[in-house]
Scaffold this active site. Structure first.
Site, PDB file in Angstrom:
ATOM      1  N   TYR A 444      78.446  62.636  21.817  1.00 47.99           N
ATOM      2  CA  TYR A 444      77.953  61.651  20.905  1.00 47.99           C
ATOM      3  C   TYR A 444      76.442  61.581  21.482  1.00 47.99           C
ATOM      4  CZ  TYR A 444      80.198  58.079  24.358  1.00 47.99           C
ATOM      5  OH  TYR A 444      80.600  57.354  25.426  1.00 47.99           O
ATOM      6  N   GLU A 445      76.065  60.648  20.276  1.00 54.54           N
ATOM      7  CA  GLU A 445      74.682  60.060  20.581  1.00 54.54           C
ATOM      8  C   GLU A 445      73.776  61.223  20.517  1.00 54.54           C
ATOM      9  OE1 GLU A 445      73.136  57.123  20.349  1.00 54.54           O
ATOM     10  OE2 GLU A 445      75.124  56.059  20.566  1.00 54.54           O
ATOM     11  N   GLY A 446      74.041  62.395  19.556  1.00 57.04           N
ATOM     12  CA  GLY A 446      73.270  63.509  19.441  1.00 57.04           C
ATOM     13  C   GLY A 446      73.931  64.572  20.494  1.00 57.04           C
TER      14      GLY A 446
END
Lengths: 597, 597
Positions: A444-446
């Site tokens: 997550y978050e890229g």
């Protein structure tokens, strides 16, 4: 059970990341060592004694019924105690009730919360992102209505990016926003993977939602950011009418079971008086992505620290088990009966690998936080060059802090399961939970693949490549200090660090040359091994920096020993990674046909 | 959903592991290529079409109530269909209804069952172990009562080693056996982690239990092996009286949820007429460990193939997703809109890494099975030298086949989750289940750390070290063939293989020297990196062997391309591993003090 490693964190902040020097030079206002120590100690106490005992309760999940999510037993009270301690407002602006403390302290505290329970701590990670976006981009009116409540944690925040067809690629975003004419908008659409999109911790939930205005340009230049509260605050700021949004589903996930991952429906008419969730624009129309990146950048560092935290939790768990569990007789064991498994060289290797990687990744993350603080300080002082330098440093280290640390989180948690043997596979032992939790952070978050692309394509070219080369030169200075120390306790550490930095510089120059020659695919092909190479080399140098700082203090040279273990046992990987970066692309592209079947 | 890779398995068996030559030379009786193809094809069909669709049902677990375990919906019928197809008796002796086929085919089929569902397939893995122990060590009377039922799969078998205080170290075993005087024994004790210790697949369960006789010597020389059936067969061999044993608990595990992991209580008086579970001795008194090792050795190879299988399942899963999921625009993408993520170089690297490691670990496992078959063939022919050679080869490759493959299983499953992005963390996607399942294989049947110790301390010294050095020389011959081929398609493969084999030989000689100098701790300290080095080097050479075999067949050179990818992108790690083995021990021991805190 996890104990916050307050001393280790304090040492790393002060002597590896540069907190001590920054305080000594007055770059951090009137922040004193006493205050730092008091904050770290109290945060450590709260994490170890309040959060840790409730971590397992999160495994019961967060059932959804009629749009209402029930959080794990005891967590609502825990959250209230946590915000009661002022922990949510650590970095928030004092204008809105925050303490205005540096990012370094925020990250240090965040490591402790996440080491105790990633699932519980996620909620505030999102709120912090919302605070930053509002501080930087919202109108004064929105700020005065929302910021104080978010800073104290009385209300919580969310980030709404992902849709089923739009994960990493926000071009594909479909959620739409229609201007009402009174300054508000009506939002319609579905968002998925919304962390703490619905819960019972707080009286209101402030959703930040990416959506398209009518006639907005296609692609990411047509995306705007909206604030969409669950309850519309009345004139006194008290949550009033229900907004037209709700949680339609909670995901069944591999880990972080205590954190509700929600599907959010905006504007289907089932809640509120009129169809369409009421929202307010944040920043300018069609500039939503820039606002969102404000949230995401620091969120990336915060996710990186989750990797550090879960790796340390796994290390502590495995160490305790290895000291207690007896099996076999290790060579040289003179005690009665079976030896604790920590006496076996193989188990020592596992534990030292975990410990070295925890400390290496922690150092990178704290150095990144330091750069953010230095950039802020320079901005306040109007020092443009310093501002640029430190911002570039933060930019450079952010993808590494995110990706390297979260990869380490998974590696360490997996080793931790292995050290436990058969017990590691039993859920009640707790080691398996850490592996399950750790596995989300590289995603997550890229994803870490996206971080690697960001590192190679956007961060290496900063200042024409001069910034990263300057950084490597700084690392070489530390390696040279080790050589100058000429202490037998360091073994061959200096040579190993030099070799690793040669690998890093070679790979860096190769990637920059590939880009300038337009060989984008070749550069992208090497991005992930490069990221690991960068993290390994930089992290190992930081271990040496800590070891040098420790060397004179009369204590046992344990940092030197750990640094040497890392240099002589783990750092050799940089050569293989350099090979993959600088010589692997052609064979990678050729082998595409091997995937056909 | 998993499709059994029949062609790939067939190719590897025939042209990498040596099945074709063995058949051509008549070493495998009248086994023909037609029969091999028919078996592989039908096993593939059963795995893909019968087992795979029921794999997810296993996630519901195996609830225990009053000592009765309920298996997942549909699995009882699946098991009946599976034994109805004769699959359980593939390698069993024809004297007892088995087909007497070579281990190579058994392992190939086992890969397919486990690729479909590790949890389902575990049951037969244990039964096969029981069959082997009885074939080699049981009296004719026991054989005639039990073997046929076990070979057909009508009854199933278990292995009962572990007790709470005795995992890897069987010295600490406490379960006791008291002779009754009529040739039977009464067994008393508790065993944990008993796979399929209780279930509803079969009419009877045949437990093989390690226990101590009264006055038995302390330690592992005082352990005997007993056959303890759930129901005592009557004179006609029909399950009769209930024996005094039961399942008191089923573990809550990270993965393989469809496989009941039982705590078994023997002799507490709650079942049967008289307290004490009735058992029969297998083999000689106090020689139980040797009998158990008969079971464990092939079980280790079978667990290794689980690693291969789950890695391949993860690869297939990730490949399918990468071909379908669109995000972003990869460089060079000329299609409309977003490109499938397989177009991104980073994702290609992930998939190729998985594929190369699947094929490398598969090759090692099949070569190990080939060695077992060749040893058996030599024994039948009375060829003592050949028997010794192939037995040593099987001994050498077994720990690598177990440990390297199962590490690859975890690595590949974790990459597989990553390729899926956020969807990988959602249980319904299926990628997470593969990671959870994969995580047990490096632990059971002797942790991979134990395998590494076995490799270094017992396998390297075979024939005074000549065996392993001869094996490395064989690998060098294959690398030399690549060099002689002098084909540009191989890139720098030949050089890379040579360098890796230099690393392997250096590390091997260093470990042998350390042992002969009495530096046991130093040798043990390097055992795990050595094991990985061995697997990487040997597996990569086997990729080259397959590529050479393919080179002349007029097809696309996809094996060459994969082999080259592996050599130029993954094989560089051997240098780092050699460093850790030959230069890492001192710093490892010194760093012990870093674990104190």
């Amino acid at each position: 059970m996890y104990r916050a490693p307050v001393d280790e964190i304090s040492f790393t902040l002060k002597y590896v990341a540069g907190l001590q020097t920054a305080m000594d030079e007055g770059r951090l206002g009137d922040l004193s060592e006493d205050l730092v120590d008091a904050i770290l100690t109290e945060a450590g106490r709260f994490a170890s004694e309040e959060i840790s005992p409730l971590a397992l309760a999160g495994e019961d999940g967060t059932p959804l019924s009629d749009g209402v999510v029930t959080t794990p037993e005891g967590w609502k009270e825990l959250y209230q105690n946590w915000i009661g301690g002022g922990w949510n407002g650590l970095t928030g602006s004092p204008d809105f009730g925050g303490q205005g403390l540096p990012m370094m302290l925020s990250i240090a505290a965040s490591e402790m919360w996440n080491g105790s329970s990633m699932a519980f701590s996620l909620c505030s990670l999102l709120t912090m992102g919302a605070i930053e976006a509002l501080e930087k981009h919202a109108t004064d009116e929105l700020k005065s209505t929302y910021l104080e409540k978010l800073v104290t944690g009385e209300w919580t925040g969310t980030m709404n990016l992902t849709e089923p067809q739009a994960g990493s690629d926000l071009n594909a975003l479909k959620t739409r926003a229609e201007p009402v004419g009174d300054g508000t908008y009506r939002i319609f659409g579905q968002k998925i993977f919304i962390t703490y999109g619905e819960h019972d911790f707080a009286d209101n939930i402030v959703h930040l939602v990416l959506a398209r205005l009518p006639d907005a340009p296609a692609g990411t230049r047509g995306i705007s950011l909206f604030l969409v509260p669950k309850f519309i605050p009345d004139a006194d700021g008290v949550p009033g009418a229900r907004n037209d949004l709700f949680c339609s589903g909670v995901e069944h996930k591999l880990g972080i079971h205590g954190s509700p991952t929600c599907t959010m429906i905006y504007g289907d008419g089932s809640r509120g008086d009129t169809p369409g969730a009421i929202g307010w624009l944040i920043g300018e129309e069609n500039k939503g992505l820039a606002c969102m990146f404000t949230m995401m950048n620091n969120a990336r560092l915060n996710v990186g620290i989750q990797g550090v935290a879960v790796a340390d939790a796994a290390y502590q768990h495995a160490l305790a088990y290895a000291q207690e569990r007896t099996q076999g007789r290790a060579p040289g064991w003179t005690g009665e009966g079976m030896s604790p498994i920590i006496e076996h060289p193989d188990i020592q290797r596992d534990l030292l690998t975990m410990k070295a990687m925890v400390q290496a990744s922690r150092s990178i993350a704290y150095c990144c936080a330091h750069a953010i603080d230095m950039a802020d300080a320079a901005e306040e002082q109007g020092e443009a060059d310093a501002r640029k330098f430190w911002q570039e440093r933060a930019n450079l280290l952010t993808p590494i802090a995110k990706a390297f640390s979260t990869d380490i989180g998974v590696d360490a948690a997996s080793i931790g399961v292995q050290v436990h043997g058969g017990m590691g596979f039993i859920e009640e032992t707790g080691a398996a939970r850490l592996l399950r939790d750790a596995r989300i952070a590289p995603i997550y978050e890229g994803t870490n693949g996206i971080q690697a692309i960001d590192l190679v394509m956007r961060k290496l070219p900063q200042s024409g490549g001069e910034h990263v080369l300057g950084y490597i030169a700084e690392l070489r200075d530390i390696a040279a200090d080790v050589a100058r120390r000429n202490s037998p306790e360091f073994g061959t550490t200096a040579d190993r660090l030099e070799a690793a930095l040669d690998d890093l510089e070679d790979a860096t120059r190769w990637l920059m040359a590939a880009q300038s020659e337009g060989k984008v695919s070749e550069a992208l092909a090497g991005a992930t091994p490069f990221q690991r190479l960068f993290g390994l080399a930089a992290g190992s140098v930081y271990l040496a920096k800590g070891a040098l700082a420790e060397a004179g203090d009369g204590n046992e040279p344990r940092r030197i020993a750990l640094c040497r273990f890392c240099a002589e046992n783990l750092l050799g990987e940089t050569s293989a990674l350099r090979q993959a970066v600088t010589g692997g692309a052609e064979s990678l592209f050729n082998a595409r046909l091997a995937l056909a079947v």
